[in-house]
Design a protein around this motif. Structure first.
Motif, PDB file in Angstrom:
ATOM      1  N   VAL A   1       0.855  -1.189   0.000  1.00 32.50           N
ATOM      2  CA  VAL A   1       0.000   0.000   0.000  1.00 32.50           C
ATOM      3  C   VAL A   1       0.890   1.238   0.000  1.00 32.50           C
ATOM      4  O   VAL A   1       1.806   1.349   0.829  1.00 32.50           O
ATOM      5  CB  VAL A   1      -0.935   0.009   1.224  1.00 32.50           C
ATOM      6  N   ARG A   2       0.642   2.155  -0.925  1.00 30.86           N
ATOM      7  CA  ARG A   2       1.514   3.314  -1.076  1.00 30.86           C
ATOM      8  C   ARG A   2       1.475   4.213   0.156  1.00 30.86           C
ATOM      9  O   ARG A   2       2.504   4.774   0.561  1.00 30.86           O
ATOM     10  CB  ARG A   2       1.113   4.112  -2.323  1.00 30.86           C
ATOM     11  N   LYS A   3       0.311   4.382   0.778  1.00 33.21           N
ATOM     12  CA  LYS A   3       0.234   5.241   1.960  1.00 33.21           C
ATOM     13  C   LYS A   3       1.114   4.711   3.081  1.00 33.21           C
ATOM     14  O   LYS A   3       1.733   5.487   3.823  1.00 33.21           O
ATOM     15  CB  LYS A   3      -1.225   5.340   2.428  1.00 33.21           C
ATOM     16  N   GLU A   4       1.175   3.400   3.221  1.00 39.31           N
ATOM     17  CA  GLU A   4       2.022   2.816   4.265  1.00 39.31           C
ATOM     18  C   GLU A   4       3.493   3.097   3.988  1.00 39.31           C
ATOM     19  O   GLU A   4       4.253   3.435   4.904  1.00 39.31           O
ATOM     20  CB  GLU A   4       1.778   1.309   4.332  1.00 39.31           C
ATOM     21  N   VAL A   5       3.899   2.995   2.728  1.00 35.35           N
ATOM     22  CA  VAL A   5       5.297   3.280   2.373  1.00 35.35           C
ATOM     23  C   VAL A   5       5.622   4.743   2.636  1.00 35.35           C
ATOM     24  O   VAL A   5       6.675   5.075   3.204  1.00 35.35           O
ATOM     25  CB  VAL A   5       5.550   2.918   0.897  1.00 35.35           C
ATOM     26  N   ALA A   6       4.733   5.644   2.236  1.00 41.00           N
ATOM     27  CA  ALA A   6       4.973   7.071   2.447  1.00 41.00           C
ATOM     28  C   ALA A   6       5.024   7.421   3.933  1.00 41.00           C
ATOM     29  O   ALA A   6       5.822   8.267   4.356  1.00 41.00           O
ATOM     30  CB  ALA A   6       3.892   7.887   1.745  1.00 41.00           C
ATOM     31  N   ALA A   7       4.189   6.763   4.738  1.00 42.56           N
ATOM     32  CA  ALA A   7       4.173   7.052   6.172  1.00 42.56           C
ATOM     33  C   ALA A   7       5.465   6.612   6.846  1.00 42.56           C
ATOM     34  O   ALA A   7       5.942   7.268   7.779  1.00 42.56           O
ATOM     35  CB  ALA A   7       2.978   6.362   6.830  1.00 42.56           C
ATOM     36  N   VAL A   8       6.051   5.517   6.385  1.00 45.62           N
ATOM     37  CA  VAL A   8       7.280   5.011   7.003  1.00 45.62           C
ATOM     38  C   VAL A   8       8.503   5.757   6.500  1.00 45.62           C
ATOM     39  O   VAL A   8       9.365   6.178   7.276  1.00 45.62           O
ATOM     40  CB  VAL A   8       7.424   3.495   6.741  1.00 45.62           C
ATOM     41  N   THR A   9       8.606   5.956   5.178  1.00 44.31           N
ATOM     42  CA  THR A   9       9.821   6.546   4.601  1.00 44.31           C
ATOM     43  C   THR A   9       9.842   8.059   4.688  1.00 44.31           C
ATOM     44  O   THR A   9      10.916   8.662   4.554  1.00 44.31           O
ATOM     45  CB  THR A   9       9.949   6.128   3.140  1.00 44.31           C
ATOM     46  N   LYS A  10       8.662   8.704   4.870  1.00 45.09           N
ATOM     47  CA  LYS A  10       8.556  10.172   4.942  1.00 45.09           C
ATOM     48  C   LYS A  10       9.032  10.843   3.650  1.00 45.09           C
ATOM     49  O   LYS A  10       9.550  11.963   3.661  1.00 45.09           O
ATOM     50  CB  LYS A  10       9.377  10.715   6.132  1.00 45.09           C
ATOM     51  N   LEU A  11       8.881  10.160   2.515  1.00 44.60           N
ATOM     52  CA  LEU A  11       9.273  10.716   1.224  1.00 44.60           C
ATOM     53  C   LEU A  11       8.044  11.279   0.512  1.00 44.60           C
ATOM     54  O   LEU A  11       6.904  10.941   0.828  1.00 44.60           O
ATOM     55  CB  LEU A  11       9.934   9.638   0.361  1.00 44.60           C
ATOM     56  N   CYS A  12       8.301  12.123  -0.496  1.00 42.09           N
ATOM     57  CA  CYS A  12       7.199  12.747  -1.217  1.00 42.09           C
ATOM     58  C   CYS A  12       6.479  11.697  -2.067  1.00 42.09           C
ATOM     59  O   CYS A  12       7.055  10.665  -2.436  1.00 42.09           O
ATOM     60  CB  CYS A  12       7.716  13.885  -2.099  1.00 42.09           C
ATOM     61  N   PRO A  13       5.193  11.917  -2.401  1.00 42.36           N
ATOM     62  CA  PRO A  13       4.417  10.916  -3.160  1.00 42.36           C
ATOM     63  C   PRO A  13       5.030  10.561  -4.510  1.00 42.36           C
ATOM     64  O   PRO A  13       4.926   9.427  -4.961  1.00 42.36           O
ATOM     65  CB  PRO A  13       3.048  11.579  -3.325  1.00 42.36           C
ATOM     66  N   GLU A  14       5.694  11.549  -5.175  1.00 40.72           N
ATOM     67  CA  GLU A  14       6.278  11.262  -6.489  1.00 40.72           C
ATOM     68  C   GLU A  14       7.409  10.252  -6.381  1.00 40.72           C
ATOM     69  O   GLU A  14       7.536   9.339  -7.219  1.00 40.72           O
ATOM     70  CB  GLU A  14       6.785  12.554  -7.137  1.00 40.72           C
TER      71      GLU A  14
END
Length: 702
Positions: free
Chosen positions: A367-380
């Motif tokens: 799930v992309r939201k989970e990856v973004a929440a952990v890595t703190k990187l921008c959506p792009e």
């Protein structure tokens, strides 16, 4: 000679090159310690490094209970440095010199000739050193003692000064503006010693955590000193073919390289790729494709490539995920680069992408939201990571791009185990960097997985297709007989055209569709070898809808015709490889993705004016059935058609022929004396030379 006889070889040791710690391994040279002081007596309190300067500072505890330690001297030094008061800024909080600082300096500017060696079980493993640092005691505490002394003297002198609080007279000040700095002045300033010292001082210290000699983490890191793939001859630097070794001795001149036309960065020429070393070929392919099964990688590298050497090289640039190879993050994001979207440095991007790859080793869905929440990187940036190796599914998340490769996992359990150990190390680093919780580490429950489509292997997919085809065979046979009866009932003029129409009836189960999945990873629109666009036609039991048959035949005929006009002679194996390359360059939804069988391809070759050459291969040949089928263009429409036909007749009777025999036969059959240029032209179209003999293209057995 006498000296060599007196000094015989008593043992040969295999040497392996370990690359796991490349550009990470440093050699520290400590000062000589007293005999009563061993490594076990020393405790590292802290360590920090400035990576760009390769400068290290270590703080070590001194054993104050050692009989060689002078306690009175230690108390005096602590008193001189910190004075009588003790606070958080004190260097020696115990009022005793109980620690010492060591600062590093580079022992050698060029360390490319040095390596760390480990000998184990008759094998010598070498790891190149990135730097050699000499550690010397730092006496900055003496500077601090001098500063304290000067402060006390200034305080004593200030006590006798006048206490008058008279106002100072108002003074006029002059404001001056500096002139614009010229380019020459700026260069002098940048090259000055003061500026360089300032730049070095601005670099921040990176604090390190020290692990003892017997710590489990140290033991784990020490395993990287051994070659990770030496069982598969990982070290291509130590194993070179004669041509590669000659190229190292006599590299091409710079003028020759500059004369070559520059191709666009996004265009990969297979001809130029084949001229590179195997390791570079694999790196370029993985960097462009990003995700690839091992079987597809072998097909791209051409026939005759050693699979052991490919396994050795692919582990340097890729990691194993669900039985498929995914390019490493540091290959896509080299050092000192940054994100085009957010400007984040490459180190952070590599950690984030490694987290995505690791998640796919645990589950097929992310799930992309989970990856973004952990890595703190921008959506792009997160979207780029996912598009490299997965496909978006509506209301489900991102699914790994390729199916699980059971064949590779079963054939190479040692590689799978080694890759599992590498992922364990990566997981440990990710846990420390991202502070991962238990829900991030544990794979999803079986109930959640059951909601997703089941993973079906290739063999199961073929079996299901065969069963469905048998069920529909009766109905299709009736339809075919009805159409045949209608054709017979047509008028006489139509009957004369019927023999020219070829209706191919492929037996059910006897002919499977040709494998066109060799380039699955070259296009994100490809899944299991087929484009997922809505407009692509769906074949039923190997037969296309009526409106698609003509389009498929036209496209296939155009490909076969253009290919043979360029190559003249091809084996079926090479033709299928070129067809796979052609499929990879087509847009999603193209008609050729409806499924082309081997029989369809061979029939089209014969329909385009080509003939099969029955080459008399030697009985002990190791060629595959597809390599034994040789096709040649019989008439190209130029002046050399007759010469090529004579040449092909020669090779229908001989597996290999000498040049003088070919030239005399051409002169005899064509009734004219051919010059060298004409013979070379004909041979270049159809043949290759090997060991003083001439063979048809693709028939040389090394």
């Amino acid at each position: 000679m006498a000296n060599e006889e007196d000094d015989p070889i008593i043992q040969e040791i295999d040497v392996f090159l370990a690359r796991s710690l490349l550009e990470k391994l440093y050699l520290f040279q400590y000062p000589i310690r007293p005999a009563s002081m061993t490594y076990d007596d020393v405790t590292h309190l802290s360590a920090k490094i400035k990576p760009k300067q390769q400068k290290v500072e270590l703080e070590m505890a001194i054993d104050t209970l050692n009989p060689n330690y002078c306690r009175s001297k230690g108390e005096q030094i602590a008193l001189n440095v910190d004075g009588t008061c003790t606070d958080e800024t004190s260097t020696y909080s115990s009022k005793l010199m109980d620690k010492q600082t060591f600062c590093s300096s580079q022992a050698a500017s060029n360390v490319s000739r040095y390596a760390a060696a480990v000998y184990k079980k008759g094998e010598l493993h070498l790891t190149p050193l990135h730097g050699i640092l000499q550690l010397r005691p730092s006496f900055t505490y003496l500077d601090k003692a001098d500063a304290k002394h000067r402060e006390r003297e200034a305080t004593n002198e200030g006590g006798d000064s006048s206490q008058d609080e008279a106002e100072d007279d108002v003074k006029q000040i002059t404001v001056r503006f500096s002139r614009p700095e010229t380019e020459q002045a700026r260069q002098r300033r940048v090259q000055s010693y003061e500026f360089l010292q300032k730049r070095q001082a601005e670099e921040h210290w990176v604090h390190l955590h020290y692990y003892g000699l017997k710590d489990s983490r140290s033991e784990h890191e020490r395993q990287y000193l051994f070659s990770q793939g030496h069982g598969l001859a990982e070290n291509t630097e130590l194993i070179k073919s004669p041509s590669e070794y000659l190229m190292m001795l006599m590299p091409p001149s710079i003028e020759e390289e500059n004369d070559k036309p520059m191709a666009p960065s996004n265009v990969l020429s297979m001809a130029q790729l084949r001229t590179l070393p195997l390791a570079d070929q694999i790196k370029i392919l993985m960097k462009n494709v990003k995700v690839m099964p091992f079987a597809n990688l072998m097909s791209l590298l051409g026939s005759g490539t050693d699979s052991t050497a490919v396994l050795r090289c692919v582990q340097q640039v890729a990691l194993l995920v669900q039985g498929n190879w995914v390019v490493k993050s540091d290959v896509l994001y080299p050092k000192d680069t940054s994100s085009p979207h957010s400007g984040v440095p490459a180190e952070v991007l590599c950690r984030g992408r490694d987290f995505v790859m690791w998640k796919f080793t645990q589950d097929r869905w992310v799930v992309r939201k989970e990856v973004a929440a952990v890595t703190k990187l921008c959506p792009e940036d997160v979207k780029d990571f996912l598009e490299h190796m997965s496909v978006a599914r509506i209301n489900k998340g991102w699914e790994f791009m390729l199916p699980y490769d059971e064949d590779f996992v079963k054939k190479h359990p040692d590689i799978v185990q080694r890759q599992h150990m590498l992922w364990m190390g990566i997981q440990a680093k990710l846990e420390k960097v991202y502070n991962l919780l238990k829900e991030h580490l544990a794979p999803k429950k079986q109930e959640a997985q059951s909601a997703h489509p089941l993973l079906v292997s290739g063999e199961q997919r073929v079996s299901m297709a065969k069963a469905k085809a048998k069920q529909n065979y009766g109905q299709l046979e009736k339809e075919f007989q009805r159409q045949k009866a209608e054709m017979k009932s047509n008028d006489t003029s139509a009957k004369t055209d019927v023999p020219s129409i070829r209706i191919k009836e492929e037996p059910v189960g006897a002919e499977e569709p040709m494998d066109t999945s060799a380039f699955e990873g070259l296009n994100n629109g490809l899944v299991n070898g087929l484009h997922t666009a809505e407009g692509s036609p769906e074949p039923v039991n190997g037969h296309l809808p009526g409106g698609c048959i003509d389009r498929v035949a036209q496209e296939l005929k155009a490909f076969v015709s253009s290919t043979f006009k360029k190559q003249f002679v091809l084996t079926l194996s090479e033709l299928k490889r070129l067809f796979n390359l052609h499929l990879a360059s087509l847009p999603p939804g193209h008609t050729l993705f409806s499924g082309i069988s081997d029989k369809m391809l061979q029939d089209m070759v014969l329909d385009t004016g080509c003939k099969q050459i029955l080459v008399p291969f030697p009985p002990q040949t190791a060629a595959s059935p597809d390599e034994l089928k040789v096709y040649a263009l019989w008439e190209a429409g130029d002046t050399y058609d007759q010469h090529r036909q004579v040449l092909l007749e020669i090779f229908s009777r001989n597996y290999r022929v000498r040049r003088n025999v070919i030239q005399s036969q051409l002169s005899q059959e064509c009734g004219e004396d051919l010059n060298k240029q004409e013979v070379d032209r004909v041979l270049k179209d159809c043949c290759v030379s090997y060991g003083g003999m001439w063979y048809l293209k693709g028939t040389v057995q090394s």
